[in-house]
Design a protein around this motif. Structure first.
Motif, PDB file in Angstrom:
ATOM      1  N   VAL A  93       0.654  -0.771  -0.129  1.00  0.00           N
ATOM      2  CA  VAL A  93       0.059   0.165  -0.282  1.00  0.00           C
ATOM      3  C   VAL A  93       0.998   1.280   0.006  1.00  0.00           C
ATOM      4  CG1 VAL A  93      -2.078   0.975   0.959  1.00  0.00           C
ATOM      5  CG2 VAL A  93      -2.475  -1.139   1.107  1.00  0.00           C
ATOM      6  N   PHE A  94       0.740   1.761  -1.296  1.00  0.00           N
ATOM      7  CA  PHE A  94       1.556   2.908  -0.649  1.00  0.00           C
ATOM      8  C   PHE A  94       1.342   4.415  -1.138  1.00  0.00           C
ATOM      9  CE2 PHE A  94       3.294  -0.048  -4.058  1.00  0.00           C
ATOM     10  CZ  PHE A  94       4.720   0.186  -4.199  1.00  0.00           C
ATOM     11  N   ILE A  95       1.760   5.476   0.280  1.00  0.00           N
ATOM     12  CA  ILE A  95       1.298   5.858   0.521  1.00  0.00           C
ATOM     13  C   ILE A  95       1.503   7.628  -0.464  1.00  0.00           C
ATOM     14  CG2 ILE A  95       0.046   8.024   2.421  1.00  0.00           C
ATOM     15  CD1 ILE A  95       0.023   5.565   4.183  1.00  0.00           C
ATOM     16  N   LEU A  96       0.483   8.187  -1.407  1.00  0.00           N
ATOM     17  CA  LEU A  96       1.980   9.268  -1.709  1.00  0.00           C
ATOM     18  C   LEU A  96       1.284  10.414  -2.229  1.00  0.00           C
ATOM     19  CD1 LEU A  96       1.767   6.913  -4.955  1.00  0.00           C
ATOM     20  CD2 LEU A  96       3.327   7.564  -3.478  1.00  0.00           C
ATOM     21  N   GLY A  97       2.453  10.907  -0.653  1.00  0.00           N
ATOM     22  CA  GLY A  97       2.238  12.621  -0.917  1.00  0.00           C
ATOM     23  C   GLY A  97       2.392  13.769  -2.122  1.00  0.00           C
ATOM     24  N   HIS A  98       2.400  15.284  -2.587  1.00  0.00           N
ATOM     25  CA  HIS A  98       2.915  15.213  -3.546  1.00  0.00           C
ATOM     26  C   HIS A  98       3.485  16.489  -3.538  1.00  0.00           C
ATOM     27  CE1 HIS A  98      -0.204  18.362  -3.951  1.00  0.00           C
ATOM     28  NE2 HIS A  98      -0.681  17.082  -3.601  1.00  0.00           N
ATOM     29  N   GLY A  99       4.041  17.202  -4.146  1.00  0.00           N
ATOM     30  CA  GLY A  99       5.155  17.955  -4.011  1.00  0.00           C
ATOM     31  C   GLY A  99       5.223  18.395  -5.665  1.00  0.00           C
ATOM     32  N   SER A 100       5.623  20.085  -5.749  1.00  0.00           N
ATOM     33  CA  SER A 100       5.976  20.812  -6.678  1.00  0.00           C
ATOM     34  C   SER A 100       7.368  21.116  -7.144  1.00  0.00           C
ATOM     35  CB  SER A 100       5.144  21.732  -7.166  1.00  0.00           C
ATOM     36  OG  SER A 100       5.405  21.774  -8.533  1.00  0.00           O
ATOM     37  N   SER A 101       8.242  20.534  -8.009  1.00  0.00           N
ATOM     38  CA  SER A 101       9.896  21.377  -7.988  1.00  0.00           C
ATOM     39  C   SER A 101       9.346  22.558  -9.483  1.00  0.00           C
ATOM     40  CB  SER A 101      10.652  20.173  -8.898  1.00  0.00           C
ATOM     41  OG  SER A 101      10.724  19.077  -8.466  1.00  0.00           O
ATOM     42  N   SER A 102       9.750  23.032  -8.592  1.00  0.00           N
ATOM     43  CA  SER A 102      10.325  24.759  -9.551  1.00  0.00           C
ATOM     44  C   SER A 102      11.371  25.827  -8.471  1.00  0.00           C
ATOM     45  CB  SER A 102       9.153  25.973  -9.548  1.00  0.00           C
ATOM     46  OG  SER A 102       8.265  26.077  -8.481  1.00  0.00           O
ATOM     47  N   VAL A 103      11.824  26.680  -8.576  1.00  0.00           N
ATOM     48  CA  VAL A 103      13.158  27.415  -8.893  1.00  0.00           C
ATOM     49  C   VAL A 103      12.855  29.135  -8.947  1.00  0.00           C
ATOM     50  CG1 VAL A 103      14.821  25.615  -8.352  1.00  0.00           C
ATOM     51  CG2 VAL A 103      14.659  26.860 -10.516  1.00  0.00           C
ATOM     52  N   ASN A 104      12.731  30.150  -7.925  1.00  0.00           N
ATOM     53  CA  ASN A 104      12.557  30.874  -8.243  1.00  0.00           C
ATOM     54  C   ASN A 104      11.257  31.336  -8.547  1.00  0.00           C
ATOM     55  OD1 ASN A 104      13.513  34.111  -8.402  1.00  0.00           O
ATOM     56  ND2 ASN A 104      13.823  33.869 -11.207  1.00  0.00           N
ATOM     57  N   ASN A 105      10.364  31.102  -7.668  1.00  0.00           N
ATOM     58  CA  ASN A 105       9.625  30.991  -8.089  1.00  0.00           C
ATOM     59  C   ASN A 105       8.800  31.689  -6.378  1.00  0.00           C
ATOM     60  OD1 ASN A 105       6.664  31.407  -8.286  1.00  0.00           O
ATOM     61  ND2 ASN A 105       6.572  28.510  -8.956  1.00  0.00           N
ATOM     62  N   PRO A 106       8.231  32.831  -5.795  1.00  0.00           N
ATOM     63  CA  PRO A 106       7.516  33.003  -4.668  1.00  0.00           C
ATOM     64  C   PRO A 106       6.463  31.972  -4.431  1.00  0.00           C
ATOM     65  CG  PRO A 106       8.532  35.088  -6.417  1.00  0.00           C
ATOM     66  CD  PRO A 106       8.441  33.676  -7.111  1.00  0.00           C
ATOM     67  N   ALA A 141       5.562  29.414  -4.666  1.00  0.00           N
ATOM     68  CA  ALA A 141       6.169  27.762  -5.157  1.00  0.00           C
ATOM     69  C   ALA A 141       4.996  26.800  -4.065  1.00  0.00           C
ATOM     70  CB  ALA A 141       7.080  27.539  -5.041  1.00  0.00           C
ATOM     71  N   SER A 142       4.960  28.224  -3.617  1.00  0.00           N
ATOM     72  CA  SER A 142       4.307  26.428  -1.937  1.00  0.00           C
ATOM     73  C   SER A 142       2.867  26.336  -2.642  1.00  0.00           C
ATOM     74  CB  SER A 142       4.419  27.639  -0.659  1.00  0.00           C
ATOM     75  OG  SER A 142       3.948  28.496  -0.829  1.00  0.00           O
ATOM     76  N   GLY A 143       2.369  27.421  -3.265  1.00  0.00           N
ATOM     77  CA  GLY A 143       1.387  27.453  -4.276  1.00  0.00           C
ATOM     78  C   GLY A 143       0.759  25.880  -4.956  1.00  0.00           C
ATOM     79  N   LEU A 144       1.813  25.545  -5.631  1.00  0.00           N
ATOM     80  CA  LEU A 144       1.715  24.294  -6.771  1.00  0.00           C
ATOM     81  C   LEU A 144       2.048  23.202  -5.758  1.00  0.00           C
ATOM     82  CD1 LEU A 144       3.741  25.179  -8.592  1.00  0.00           C
ATOM     83  CD2 LEU A 144       1.263  25.576  -9.128  1.00  0.00           C
ATOM     84  N   ASP A 145       2.503  23.203  -3.905  1.00  0.00           N
ATOM     85  CA  ASP A 145       2.101  21.789  -3.028  1.00  0.00           C
ATOM     86  C   ASP A 145       1.509  21.883  -2.405  1.00  0.00           C
ATOM     87  OD1 ASP A 145       5.212  21.508  -3.725  1.00  0.00           O
ATOM     88  OD2 ASP A 145       6.091  23.168  -1.822  1.00  0.00           O
ATOM     89  N   CYS A 146       0.842  20.965  -1.784  1.00  0.00           N
ATOM     90  CA  CYS A 146      -0.285  20.174  -1.482  1.00  0.00           C
ATOM     91  C   CYS A 146      -0.707  21.060  -0.359  1.00  0.00           C
ATOM     92  CB  CYS A 146       0.142  18.624  -0.399  1.00  0.00           C
ATOM     93  SG  CYS A 146      -1.694  18.330  -0.007  1.00  0.00           S
ATOM     94  N   GLY A 147      -2.103  21.632  -0.726  1.00  0.00           N
ATOM     95  CA  GLY A 147      -2.696  22.364   0.323  1.00  0.00           C
ATOM     96  C   GLY A 147      -3.595  22.379   1.130  1.00  0.00           C
ATOM     97  N   ALA A 148      -3.627  20.559   1.168  1.00  0.00           N
ATOM     98  CA  ALA A 148      -4.012  20.450   2.522  1.00  0.00           C
ATOM     99  C   ALA A 148      -3.372  19.576   3.530  1.00  0.00           C
ATOM    100  CB  ALA A 148      -4.674  18.512   2.192  1.00  0.00           C
ATOM    101  N   CYS A 149      -1.735  20.045   2.833  1.00  0.00           N
ATOM    102  CA  CYS A 149      -0.579  19.981   4.222  1.00  0.00           C
ATOM    103  C   CYS A 149      -0.268  20.901   4.532  1.00  0.00           C
ATOM    104  CB  CYS A 149       1.028  19.327   3.378  1.00  0.00           C
ATOM    105  SG  CYS A 149       0.003  17.387   3.218  1.00  0.00           S
ATOM    106  N   GLY A 150      -0.827  22.695   4.001  1.00  0.00           N
ATOM    107  CA  GLY A 150      -1.046  23.641   4.809  1.00  0.00           C
ATOM    108  C   GLY A 150       0.181  24.407   3.288  1.00  0.00           C
ATOM    109  N   SER A 204       5.042  20.209   1.014  1.00  0.00           N
ATOM    110  CA  SER A 204       4.836  19.130   0.388  1.00  0.00           C
ATOM    111  C   SER A 204       3.911  18.066   1.040  1.00  0.00           C
ATOM    112  CB  SER A 204       6.437  18.041  -0.159  1.00  0.00           C
ATOM    113  OG  SER A 204       6.630  17.468   0.197  1.00  0.00           O
ATOM    114  N   GLY A 205       2.800  16.505   0.410  1.00  0.00           N
ATOM    115  CA  GLY A 205       2.818  16.165   1.767  1.00  0.00           C
ATOM    116  C   GLY A 205       3.476  14.320   2.288  1.00  0.00           C
ATOM    117  N   GLU A 206       5.231  14.552   1.728  1.00  0.00           N
ATOM    118  CA  GLU A 206       6.637  14.486   1.793  1.00  0.00           C
ATOM    119  C   GLU A 206       5.920  13.933   3.686  1.00  0.00           C
ATOM    120  OE1 GLU A 206      11.455  13.106   2.149  1.00  0.00           O
ATOM    121  OE2 GLU A 206      10.140  14.799   0.562  1.00  0.00           O
ATOM    122  N   ALA A 207       5.852  14.118   3.820  1.00  0.00           N
ATOM    123  CA  ALA A 207       6.201  14.501   6.234  1.00  0.00           C
ATOM    124  C   ALA A 207       4.616  13.759   6.368  1.00  0.00           C
ATOM    125  CB  ALA A 207       6.107  15.083   6.573  1.00  0.00           C
ATOM    126  N   ASN A 208       3.907  13.532   5.553  1.00  0.00           N
ATOM    127  CA  ASN A 208       2.396  13.305   6.030  1.00  0.00           C
ATOM    128  C   ASN A 208       2.436  11.949   5.347  1.00  0.00           C
ATOM    129  OD1 ASN A 208       1.478  16.210   5.802  1.00  0.00           O
ATOM    130  ND2 ASN A 208       0.273  15.557   7.112  1.00  0.00           N
TER     131      ASN A 208
END
Length: 814
Positions: free
Chosen positions: A510-523, A525-534, A537-541
């Motif tokens: 059973v894989f629990i797959l969080g998600h995150g986004s890769s970008s640089v020089n992008n103020p 950037a967190s808007g492309l990460d997981c909204g349910a994780c504040g 990135s959802g890696e920690a959860n």
């Protein structure tokens, strides 16, 4: 006796003013900082009103638009995306006697007319109209500059907020030392600031009395004041939001509004000789008695067109779902199960993964996976919230080295890196040392700049080391000392499994797959990460959830609750990079030789599904060749203005078993939440979904909606002109208010909008009586659905969408 009556009258007046201040502040939606850029519904404080009445109100008070121009809809009509029967249906619903032909003739005649200007005025708005200077812009820039300094989160070397007990005291001090207002023509401004009462409430009361604003006009005036400095108002509203979430009393936005009132009164006082106060009173009276109640007929017509567009979009979705043949659930033994976030970007990957290997089942659940935690990265003493903004966080989980013996070495390296970076920043930012920095060291950046520009290297991302880069060396600590208590683990695990209707038939993996986004020089950037994780990135959860589900104590307790996880089943955490569509699996668990072989096959399916997903998404990015290379490069390119499309296009939220949507191409526009109503006794799970994930997805949808229908006010403008301010948000250009919403490049490709402005269609497979009961018992949900902010559709047991919610417990057959 008379003195007593006067005191009581003064108290009542003050109480009335405070009530009006609170009401005005409640209309401002919160804005999270760039560090955790959470999508938020910008109309949040107005949900008690209908969508249409809010459109009329915001147009009058701030020139804010909630529809597209008429030509947008006429073009859709010409392309037969909107049908005349859609317009006719809307006209009939509104008891409009016009026939479609008459209506369209009028709309075409008025199509080129510009949207009407705001009809609510503050003093600085009015002064700008009749004076030679733009006092409104000057006012906004001064208030925004002070707020940027006061709320600075470490971007500035010198912090001015710490020396004062309150915002009011800080603003008074700054205003008494700033010469620019008097240079611009506000005579004796500093003396007048000094004469203001020290108590912000008393100062605001005096200011309102001085301005002579009528009681009827006051609510509109206060709201307009906040909208004029809307970005900072929204950020301060978020500070109050967090305080309220954790049961603390905080009214910073009210104090900010009191300061705005004081500044307006002082501007008026200084310009008294130039502006006849009777003119101001006249404009107030006109606004109050004439314009506020009037209906903007052009806007009313655009609202009809918009509703027809909504119906057309909804019809297309229903047809797509209802054309699918009803299939029975595949009960054969699964090779693996993968739990993705409900994020629309996961829909594309899930579909391609199921196509690659039908023995891999996919499920959808909010990306924090039921574990609202604080997470403290290794080497940091700052914890971050890894959960939805709607709920408070629970326990704190600390990161530690996978091998304890390595932890000391890793920590030393991290701490040394942080000290070097801090010193380097001080050198670059110092008042004197910055000059010496540029001349001898500036040239050393040339080769790095060239290599970054051509994608040969990745630009520096600052202090934080991306979690994915540490995955082989670092795992999460989940024990009684640093993490979640045993009983909390059991409760969270049981709740997560029940909420996604995943309580039996567990596969070996059973894989629990969080998600995150890769970008640089992008103020943003967190808007492309997981909204349910504040906005992280959802890696920690994912790592926490996997560790909890593998815990023998948790499994034993779950078995006692009727959830039996086989011993051979192993949970593994992973991360879905939504920029590159690559899956990283974190193999911290001990695997047998046979498990390792099986894992290689599953990883290959992930790889192939990722390739198919990139090819599919590349079309939307206008990439026609070398897809893998170009898509992956986007995450490393410092000049890239849109590393991915994020959630642009999101238009639906489907709460049903996966077999209802499997094999349907939903084009990355649907949030998919696994749910089986027949195993939900009492419908508590459905209530949890409708009051949390459904609300969050409406926030996301309405943020994209607002940034598309009015990018000038409700979006954050042109990304290429952004400057980060205070470590909190962005301004467009050199000065001005914080920008809210999404950058234009997040919704527009340079030729057309990539997000169609449709409000969220929520499809639920559950009995109608259960949906009705949940709506009635939850005011926040009731406001959303009864006032037309989202649409609810019911799906029957055969997977067909059969009924549409009309509001107030009424339904119609489709």
């Amino acid at each position: 006796m008379n003195e007593t009556l006067l005191k009581e009258s003064a108290i009542q007046q003050q109480s009335s003013i405070e009530l009006q201040l609170k009401k005005a502040c409640k209309k401002i939606a919160p804005l999270w900082s760039l560090e955790n850029f959470v999508a938020v519904n910008p109309y949040l404080g107005l949900l008690e009103n209908s969508f249409e009445s809010t459109a009329q109100y915001l147009s009058k008070i701030g020139g804010i638009q909630m529809t597209k121009p008429s030509n947008f809809y006429l073009k859709r009509l010409e392309n037969k995306e909107i049908l005349k029967k859609d317009i006719q249906a809307v006209l009939e619903e509104r008891n409009n006697d016009d026939n479609v032909h008459e209506f369209l003739n009028r709309v075409k005649f008025n199509a080129e007319a510009e949207a009407k200007a705001p009809q609510i005025f503050t003093f600085t708005d009015f002064a700008s109209e009749i004076c030679d200077q733009d006092w409104q812009t000057f006012y906004v820039e001064k208030m925004a500059a002070w707020a940027a300094s006061y709320f600075d989160k470490g971007q500035s070397i010198w912090n001015t907020s710490a020396a004062f007990d309150s915002m009011h005291a800080s603003w008074k001090f700054e205003a008494q030392t700033d010469l620019s207002p008097e240079i611009q023509g506000l005579n004796n401004f500093r003396e007048k600031v000094k004469a203001l009462p020290e108590d912000p409430k008393e100062a605001a009361k005096w200011s309102l009395e001085y301005l002579g604003i009528t009681e009827k006009y006051l609510p509109f005036y206060l709201h307009k004041l906040l909208l004029n400095v809307g970005g900072w108002s929204a950020y301060i509203a978020q500070l109050d939001w967090d305080s309220k979430l954790y049961k603390k009393e905080n009214n910073q936005l009210i104090e900010f509004l009191e300061i705005l009132i004081c500044a307006e009164a002082l501007y008026f006082q200084c310009l008294w000789s130039e502006v006849n106060p009777q003119w101001f009173e006249k404009i107030m009276t006109l606004s109050t008695t004439k314009n506020l109640e009037a209906i903007d007929s052009d806007l009313e017509d655009r609202l009809v067109l918009h509703e027809a567009f909504q119906k057309a979009s909804q019809r297309s979705l229903i047809e797509k779902l209802n054309q699918k043949k009803n299939t029975k659930e595949n009960t054969s033994q699964k090779k693996a199960q993968t739990i993705f976030c409900i994020d629309v970007r996961s829909e594309v990957f899930r579909r391609n993964l199921e196509k690659q290997d039908p023995q891999i089942e996919t499920l959808g659940f909010a990306g924090f996976f039921g574990f609202p935690i604080y997470f403290e990265p290794l080497g940091s003493h700052k914890k971050r919230a890894q959960g939805p903004a709607l709920i408070p966080m629970g326990s704190t989980v600390k990161e530690c080295a996978h091998h304890k013996s390595d932890e000391s070495t890793i920590l030393k390296r991290l701490q040394l890196n942080q000290r070097i970076q801090k010193t380097w920043k001080s050198l670059k930012s110092g008042a004197v040392s910055c000059f010496g920095y540029v001349s001898p060291l500036g040239l050393s950046y040339v080769f790095k700049l060239i290599s970054d520009s051509f994608g040969f290297s990745k630009p520096s991302e600052g202090l934080q080391i991306p979690e994915g880069n540490k995955a082989k060396n670092v795992s999460l600590e989940v024990d009684d000392i640093y993490g979640i208590s045993p009983d909390e683990r059991v409760a969270m695990a049981a709740n997560a499994l029940k909420t996604m209707s995943f309580t039996k038939d567990f596969a070996p993996f059973v894989f629990i797959l969080g998600h995150g986004s890769s970008s640089v020089n992008n103020p943003h950037a967190s808007g492309l990460d997981c909204g349910a994780c504040g906005g992280n990135s959802g890696e920690a959860n994912a790592k926490v959830a996997a560790a909890v589900f593998n815990d023998p104590y948790v499994r034993q307790k779950l078995k006692e609750e009727g959830i039996s996880i086989p011993k051979k089943t192993i949970f593994l955490a992973g991360l879905h990079d939504t920029t590159t569509d690559e899956i990283t699996v974190f193999e911290n668990e001990v695997l047998s030789t046979s498990q390792k072989q099986e894992l290689v096959e599953i990883k290959n399916s992930f790889k192939l599904a990722g390739k198919d997903t990139r090819n599919e998404r590349a079309k939307r990015m206008s990439i026609t060749n070398k897809v893998d290379q170009k898509v992956k490069r986007k995450g490393n390119d410092w000049s890239e203005i849109r590393p991915e499309w994020g959630l642009a296009g999101c238009d639906s939220f489907i709460i049903a078993p996966r077999q209802r949507t499997s094999s349907i191409d939903l084009q990355g526009k649907s949030f998919l939440h696994s749910y089986d109503w027949q195993s939900d006794k009492g419908f508590k799970i459905l209530e949890a979904i409708m009051t949390a994930p459904m609300v969050v997805t409406s926030w996301i949808n309405l943020q994209y909606f607002a940034s598309s229908v009015d990018p000038k006010i409700l979006g954050s403008g042109n990304k290429t002109l952004h400057n980060v301010t205070s470590g909190i948000g962005v301004i467009e250009g050199a000065s001005g208010d914080l920008r809210v919403g999404l950058p234009l490049q997040s919704v527009h490709d340079g030729e057309q909008f990539q997000h169609e402005p449709t409000r969220l269609n929520v499809i639920i497979e559950a009995p109608i009586y259960a949906i009705n009961e949940i709506i009635e018992n939850n005011p926040s949900v009731k406001n959303l659905v009864d006032n037309g902010w989202i649409a609810i559709l019911a799906m029957n047991e055969e997977g067909k969408v059969t009924e549409r919610y009309l509001g107030f417990n009424k339904w119609e057959e489709i």
